[in-house]
Design an enzyme around this catalytic site. Sequence first.
Site, short mmCIF file in Angstrom:
data_model
loop_
_atom_site.label_atom_id
_atom_site.label_comp_id
_atom_site.label_asym_id
_atom_site.label_seq_id
_atom_site.Cartn_x
_atom_site.Cartn_y
_atom_site.Cartn_z
N GLU A 24 0.82 -1.21 0.00
CA GLU A 24 0.00 0.00 0.00
C GLU A 24 0.86 1.26 0.00
OE1 GLU A 24 -2.23 -3.35 1.96
OE2 GLU A 24 -0.24 -2.49 2.15
N ASN A 155 -3.04 -9.62 -4.43
CA ASN A 155 -1.71 -9.70 -3.82
C ASN A 155 -1.59 -10.84 -2.82
OD1 ASN A 155 0.81 -8.47 -4.04
ND2 ASN A 155 -0.01 -6.45 -3.58
N ARG A 157 -0.27 -13.70 -0.58
CA ARG A 157 1.04 -14.07 -0.04
C ARG A 157 0.89 -15.35 0.77
NH1 ARG A 157 2.17 -11.01 -3.34
NH2 ARG A 157 3.40 -9.09 -3.24
N SER A 183 -3.64 -11.53 -10.59
CA SER A 183 -3.07 -12.41 -11.60
C SER A 183 -4.07 -13.53 -11.86
CB SER A 183 -1.74 -12.99 -11.10
OG SER A 183 -1.95 -13.74 -9.91
N ALA A 219 5.34 -10.22 -17.58
CA ALA A 219 6.04 -9.73 -18.78
C ALA A 219 5.16 -9.72 -20.02
CB ALA A 219 7.28 -10.57 -19.03
N GLY A 246 8.03 -4.82 -6.64
CA GLY A 246 7.38 -3.51 -6.66
C GLY A 246 6.74 -3.16 -7.99
N ALA A 247 6.98 -3.96 -9.03
CA ALA A 247 6.42 -3.62 -10.34
C ALA A 247 4.90 -3.69 -10.33
CB ALA A 247 7.00 -4.55 -11.41
N ASP A 249 2.90 -3.11 -7.78
CA ASP A 249 2.38 -1.94 -7.07
C ASP A 249 2.48 -0.69 -7.94
OD1 ASP A 249 1.97 -3.58 -4.85
OD2 ASP A 249 4.00 -3.19 -4.10
N ASP A 285 11.63 -1.27 -4.03
CA ASP A 285 10.18 -1.43 -4.10
C ASP A 285 9.49 -0.26 -4.79
OD1 ASP A 285 8.51 -3.42 -1.74
OD2 ASP A 285 10.61 -3.67 -2.30
#
Length: 307
Positions: A24, A155, A157, A183, A219, A246-247, A249, A285
């Site tokens: 965040e 996200n 985890r 995703s 990608a 970090g991409a 976010d 990040d």
Amino acid sequence: MVALRGEGPLKLGGTLRVSVAGAESNVAIGLARLGHRVHWTGAVGADEAGELVLRTLRAEGVEVSGATRDATAPTGLLLFEPRLPEVTRVHYYRTGSAGSRPAPAAVERVFATAPPRVLHLTGITPALGPAARATAGHALRLARRYSTLVCLDVNFRARLWTADEAAEVLRGWLPSVDVLIASGDELPLCLPGPAGDPAEDAARLLALGVREVVLTHGADGATAFTGAGGPHHQPAVPVRAVDPVGAGDAFVAGYLSALLDGADLAGRLARAATTGAFAAASRGDWEGAPTRAELSLLGAPPGTVVR
């Protein structure tokens, strides 16, 4: 959290670079660099690590008046351990941290002072424990009361909670979500019943009331689904990737930035792909997040010197 980044296996020792991290807060910094007014609400310990977190956010133009300092719990910690050129292991030390028990009152103050246009949540916060889960749920209720658009980045985890735990919480949140970002393997966490292919899952989510489903492909870019017209695909912006952390976010920050600017779906995805590429091409990040003036740099010919 405070983030410590090693240069190799942690068991061998060596130096660690100190920074801050958090999904965040990464999005908050990305939006602030793009010129938006952003408020981050959370909890840190009443310690030097917590001061580093708040100082970094303030320095990046993020409002933190709604943050709390918990004198009875430490600031969370995250260790990054590069093991292969494209593989980094992460180690969380967040159980019992201040960030695992943010106060609902702090969120209430932010909404009462200036109701936000967008509330951004991730599936990481509710994974931290019952208190964080309850506060995030309270934020969703406030968003409904104040007609605030809700963006949820799943996200997931696996080191923080199980898929079953995540599914129970996220499916309960779904009626409050306007924009869902995930995703392909995360979409089933939001849906009851058996999973289909990602396009089918996105269609089911739209039928349940989500306004936009943004499916990220790493990608291979991203695809957005809405109730109007067919899906829109955005290829990734080609860059020499040096750090994928970090991409995602940064992608969210770009998407929300363009949404706040009133851009259409193609424009939102294009800006998101650009900001995500900046992050992938930079270490850290959030450190590589672009300003609005820098968005056009990725279109410059190789070797360009900007004076």
